[in-house]
Design a protein around this motif. Structure first.
Motif, PDB file in Angstrom:
ATOM      1  N   MET A  52     -84.525  59.328  15.238  1.00 15.85           N
ATOM      2  CA  MET A  52     -85.484  58.204  15.246  1.00 15.85           C
ATOM      3  C   MET A  52     -86.853  58.671  15.728  1.00 15.85           C
ATOM      4  SD  MET A  52     -83.571  54.876  16.788  1.00 15.85           S
ATOM      5  CE  MET A  52     -82.027  55.366  17.484  1.00 15.85           C
ATOM      6  N   GLN A  53     -86.813  59.488  16.790  1.00 18.92           N
ATOM      7  CA  GLN A  53     -88.083  59.975  17.345  1.00 18.92           C
ATOM      8  C   GLN A  53     -88.845  60.792  16.313  1.00 18.92           C
ATOM      9  OE1 GLN A  53     -86.391  61.738  20.809  1.00 18.92           O
ATOM     10  NE2 GLN A  53     -86.891  59.995  22.134  1.00 18.92           N
ATOM     11  N   LYS A  54     -88.104  61.622  15.609  1.00 20.61           N
ATOM     12  CA  LYS A  54     -88.720  62.451  14.577  1.00 20.61           C
ATOM     13  C   LYS A  54     -89.276  61.587  13.442  1.00 20.61           C
ATOM     14  CE  LYS A  54     -87.285  66.760  12.727  1.00 20.61           C
ATOM     15  NZ  LYS A  54     -86.095  67.549  12.388  1.00 20.61           N
ATOM     16  N   ALA A  55     -88.480  60.622  13.040  1.00 22.52           N
ATOM     17  CA  ALA A  55     -88.871  59.778  11.898  1.00 22.52           C
ATOM     18  C   ALA A  55     -90.072  58.902  12.246  1.00 22.52           C
ATOM     19  CB  ALA A  55     -87.691  58.906  11.472  1.00 22.52           C
ATOM     20  N   ALA A  56     -90.210  58.552  13.526  1.00 25.35           N
ATOM     21  CA  ALA A  56     -91.291  57.637  13.930  1.00 25.35           C
ATOM     22  C   ALA A  56     -92.654  58.183  13.536  1.00 25.35           C
ATOM     23  CB  ALA A  56     -91.220  57.391  15.439  1.00 25.35           C
ATOM     24  N   TYR A 225     -71.620  52.149  16.295  1.00 30.02           N
ATOM     25  CA  TYR A 225     -72.680  53.157  16.300  1.00 30.02           C
ATOM     26  C   TYR A 225     -73.824  52.799  17.261  1.00 30.02           C
ATOM     27  CZ  TYR A 225     -70.468  55.043  12.080  1.00 30.02           C
ATOM     28  OH  TYR A 225     -69.581  55.594  11.184  1.00 30.02           O
ATOM     29  N   GLY A 226     -73.804  51.567  17.773  1.00 28.17           N
ATOM     30  CA  GLY A 226     -74.817  51.170  18.760  1.00 28.17           C
ATOM     31  C   GLY A 226     -76.217  51.028  18.186  1.00 28.17           C
ATOM     32  N   LEU A 227     -76.329  50.603  16.927  1.00 26.91           N
ATOM     33  CA  LEU A 227     -77.656  50.506  16.298  1.00 26.91           C
ATOM     34  C   LEU A 227     -78.020  49.059  15.939  1.00 26.91           C
ATOM     35  CD1 LEU A 227     -77.571  53.595  13.856  1.00 26.91           C
ATOM     36  CD2 LEU A 227     -78.473  53.491  16.183  1.00 26.91           C
ATOM     37  N   ALA A 228     -77.491  48.089  16.694  1.00 25.96           N
ATOM     38  CA  ALA A 228     -77.718  46.676  16.326  1.00 25.96           C
ATOM     39  C   ALA A 228     -79.209  46.343  16.214  1.00 25.96           C
ATOM     40  CB  ALA A 228     -77.045  45.755  17.341  1.00 25.96           C
ATOM     41  N   GLY A 229     -80.003  46.924  17.109  1.00 28.61           N
ATOM     42  CA  GLY A 229     -81.434  46.607  17.121  1.00 28.61           C
ATOM     43  C   GLY A 229     -82.194  47.173  15.928  1.00 28.61           C
ATOM     44  N   LEU A 230     -81.581  48.103  15.202  1.00 32.59           N
ATOM     45  CA  LEU A 230     -82.291  48.717  14.069  1.00 32.59           C
ATOM     46  C   LEU A 230     -82.058  47.989  12.762  1.00 32.59           C
ATOM     47  CD1 LEU A 230     -81.871  52.567  14.430  1.00 32.59           C
ATOM     48  CD2 LEU A 230     -83.876  51.186  14.858  1.00 32.59           C
ATOM     49  N   ARG A 231     -80.940  47.245  12.677  1.00 31.41           N
ATOM     50  CA  ARG A 231     -80.586  46.460  11.500  1.00 31.41           C
ATOM     51  C   ARG A 231     -80.259  47.335  10.286  1.00 31.41           C
ATOM     52  NH1 ARG A 231     -78.534  43.798  12.800  1.00 31.41           N
ATOM     53  NH2 ARG A 231     -78.711  42.009  11.417  1.00 31.41           N
ATOM     54  N   SER A 255     -85.941  50.253   7.250  1.00 29.91           N
ATOM     55  CA  SER A 255     -87.015  51.143   7.705  1.00 29.91           C
ATOM     56  C   SER A 255     -86.536  52.597   7.704  1.00 29.91           C
ATOM     57  CB  SER A 255     -87.468  50.768   9.117  1.00 29.91           C
ATOM     58  OG  SER A 255     -86.566  51.293  10.063  1.00 29.91           O
ATOM     59  N   HIS A 256     -87.470  53.523   7.611  1.00 34.26           N
ATOM     60  CA  HIS A 256     -87.016  54.917   7.552  1.00 34.26           C
ATOM     61  C   HIS A 256     -86.532  55.390   8.916  1.00 34.26           C
ATOM     62  CE1 HIS A 256     -90.845  55.878   9.240  1.00 34.26           C
ATOM     63  NE2 HIS A 256     -90.637  57.162   9.191  1.00 34.26           N
ATOM     64  N   VAL A 257     -86.986  54.762   9.990  1.00 32.11           N
ATOM     65  CA  VAL A 257     -86.448  55.099  11.322  1.00 32.11           C
ATOM     66  C   VAL A 257     -84.960  54.703  11.364  1.00 32.11           C
ATOM     67  CG1 VAL A 257     -86.618  54.605  13.794  1.00 32.11           C
ATOM     68  CG2 VAL A 257     -88.700  54.864  12.433  1.00 32.11           C
ATOM     69  N   ALA A 258     -84.674  53.530  10.834  1.00 27.36           N
ATOM     70  CA  ALA A 258     -83.277  53.064  10.805  1.00 27.36           C
ATOM     71  C   ALA A 258     -82.430  53.952   9.890  1.00 27.36           C
ATOM     72  CB  ALA A 258     -83.230  51.613  10.343  1.00 27.36           C
ATOM     73  N   GLN A 259     -82.983  54.331   8.759  1.00 29.12           N
ATOM     74  CA  GLN A 259     -82.230  55.219   7.844  1.00 29.12           C
ATOM     75  C   GLN A 259     -81.919  56.548   8.525  1.00 29.12           C
ATOM     76  OE1 GLN A 259     -83.717  55.663   3.778  1.00 29.12           O
ATOM     77  NE2 GLN A 259     -84.711  53.656   3.893  1.00 29.12           N
ATOM     78  N   ALA A 260     -82.916  57.085   9.243  1.00 27.16           N
ATOM     79  CA  ALA A 260     -82.722  58.379   9.921  1.00 27.16           C
ATOM     80  C   ALA A 260     -81.615  58.275  10.967  1.00 27.16           C
ATOM     81  CB  ALA A 260     -84.036  58.833  10.562  1.00 27.16           C
ATOM     82  N   ALA A 261     -81.630  57.168  11.729  1.00 23.28           N
ATOM     83  CA  ALA A 261     -80.615  56.992  12.780  1.00 23.28           C
ATOM     84  C   ALA A 261     -79.235  56.832  12.172  1.00 23.28           C
ATOM     85  CB  ALA A 261     -80.963  55.770  13.629  1.00 23.28           C
ATOM     86  N   ALA A 262     -79.149  56.067  11.090  1.00 26.52           N
ATOM     87  CA  ALA A 262     -77.846  55.835  10.446  1.00 26.52           C
ATOM     88  C   ALA A 262     -77.279  57.157   9.935  1.00 26.52           C
ATOM     89  CB  ALA A 262     -78.004  54.831   9.302  1.00 26.52           C
ATOM     90  N   LEU A 263     -78.133  57.923   9.301  1.00 21.57           N
ATOM     91  CA  LEU A 263     -77.695  59.204   8.743  1.00 21.57           C
ATOM     92  C   LEU A 263     -77.170  60.134   9.842  1.00 21.57           C
ATOM     93  CD1 LEU A 263     -77.603  60.719   6.059  1.00 21.57           C
ATOM     94  CD2 LEU A 263     -79.897  61.591   6.537  1.00 21.57           C
ATOM     95  N   ALA A 264     -77.923  60.238  10.924  1.00 20.61           N
ATOM     96  CA  ALA A 264     -77.501  61.125  12.022  1.00 20.61           C
ATOM     97  C   ALA A 264     -76.205  60.620  12.656  1.00 20.61           C
ATOM     98  CB  ALA A 264     -78.620  61.219  13.069  1.00 20.61           C
TER      99      ALA A 264
END
Ligand SMILES: Cc1ncc(COP(=O)(O)O)c(C=O)c1O
Length: 362
Positions: A52-56, A225-231, A255-264
């Motif tokens: 997420m940090q990278k994608a931001a 996965y603990g990503l509820a806030g990213l949707r 969002s691409h931040v959410a996509q990055a987190a999901a992928l990882a």
């Protein structure tokens, strides 16, 4: 004067989930134990936070509209073609999109009840007619749902495990349902909590897709996965329906931040298993404590329990809230003496049980 569509102006008011902060302050609550929204209690995996940090840094660009990389990773993990996968901003928005695709005004949607209220909302907004079929022993009554089919039925919703009861349907019961359900009816099989399941008798919705049944299997990154806030949610269905879903969705739904987190996150099956184990321990702890207190409850399988507190659940909610513990009262689910409580960390679970014991004595 401007008037909203009838289906919209008759909607019940939205109850804010986070509106308790002020009231809790009044009671001097120092720590809030939030067990009212079935979120995972643990943060995103470290690799997801890093991604997420990278994608931001590239947030000036629109995201990949079709979440291609996430779809490929899901395709590999679940052996389903990427064309059969739709990604949405939370699986709740895929429920909306499915109803948008399926429902003409007057079409009927069969919904188990009590279950996840957004099924009702998504149907209502499209002018669909809701047919609620009561649970039996807190579990879907699939024969009754099949018996509720009329010539207007377009969609049947099945929630496995069911929210709010946390119960599961057996594989043989779901096999039987899919043998009998007519081919022109779409089944939305909501498996938001499937990653927590350790019971071998629980069916896997993908099996029905694989044998060609008309089904949309919905899952989410919001829970284990603990990503509820990213949707980020995802659905498996026929390639044709997945493509139609992509057409009705907003152009850049995730969002691409959410996509990055999901992928990882998808790379960490080991951590998912660890969280499922911790969750099962939490459920067993709740069950043992409810037994000691003589409270009845639905046998839980997801990351929450549904317990009969034998008094007005709203009053019980207040008693718990004043001690800093938030749960979900059953009124929303026409179960006025029940509370739905999410499994937290082991420490949070103990705080809840301590607060419940005190509240029962008040
Ligand atoms: C049964 C069920 N389906 C779907 C969802 C929505 O999940 P998401 O965060 O992916 O929209 C929830 C969330 O609580 C749920 O309980």
């Amino acid at each position: 004067m401007f008037k909203c569509r009838d289906e919209v102006s008759t909607l019940p008011p939205y109850e804010l989930g986070g509106a308790f902060a002020e009231e809790m302050k009044k009671y001097g609550v120092a720590r809030v134990v939030k067990l009212n929204s079935n979120e995972g209690p643990y943060p995103p995996f470290p690799a997801a936070i890093e991604a997420m940090q990278k994608a931001a840094a590239s947030s000036n660009r629109y995201p990949d509209p079709s979440s291609h990389a996430v779809r490929l990773a899901l395709a590999e993990k679940y052996s389903v073609p990427a064309e059969s996968i739709a990604i949405g901003p939370g699986s709740v928005m895929l429920i909306r999109a499915l109803m948008e695709v399926a429902i003409n005004p007057g079409d009927e949607v069969i919904i188990p009840w009590p279950s996840f209220p957004p099924y009702l909302l998504a149907t209502h907004i499209m002018g669909g007619r809701i047919r609620k079929v009561p649970l039996v022993d807190h579990t879907h009554d699939l024969p009754a749902m099949l018996a509720a089919i009329t010539d207007k039925t377009k969609v049947i919703v099945i929630c496995n495990p069911n929210n709010p009861t946390s119960t599961i349907i057996t594989k043989s019961a779901l096999d039987d349902y899919f043998e009998k359900v007519p081919a022109h009816i779409l089944t939305i099989l909501d498996e938001a909590y499937i990653d927590y399941i350790q019971d071998k008798d629980c069916p896997d919705g993908l099996d029905y897709l694989q044998i060609g049944k008309p089904v949309a299997v919905l899952r989410t990154f919001s829970k284990i996965y603990g990503l509820a806030g990213l949707r980020v949610g995802y659905g498996f269905t026929s390639p044709e329906l997945a493509e139609t879903l992509r057409r009705v969705q907003e152009g850049f739904p995730v969002s691409h931040v959410a996509q990055a987190a999901a992928l990882a996150s998808l790379e960490r099956g080991d951590l998912v298993a660890e969280r499922a184990r911790l969750n099962a321990e939490g459920l067993a702890y709740f069950a043992a404590e409810f037994d000691k207190l003589g409270l009845s409850y639905a046998k839980p399988f997801a990351n929450f329990a549904f317990v009969d507190v034998r008094q007005d659940a709203r009053e019980m909610f207040q008693k718990l809230m004043r001690q800093g513990v938030l749960v979900r009262p059953g009124a929303t689910y026409d179960s006025p003496t029940y509370e739905r409580v999410t499994v937290g960390t082991p420490e949070e679970n103990e705080i809840f049980i301590g607060a419940l014991k005190k509240a029962l004595e008040m």
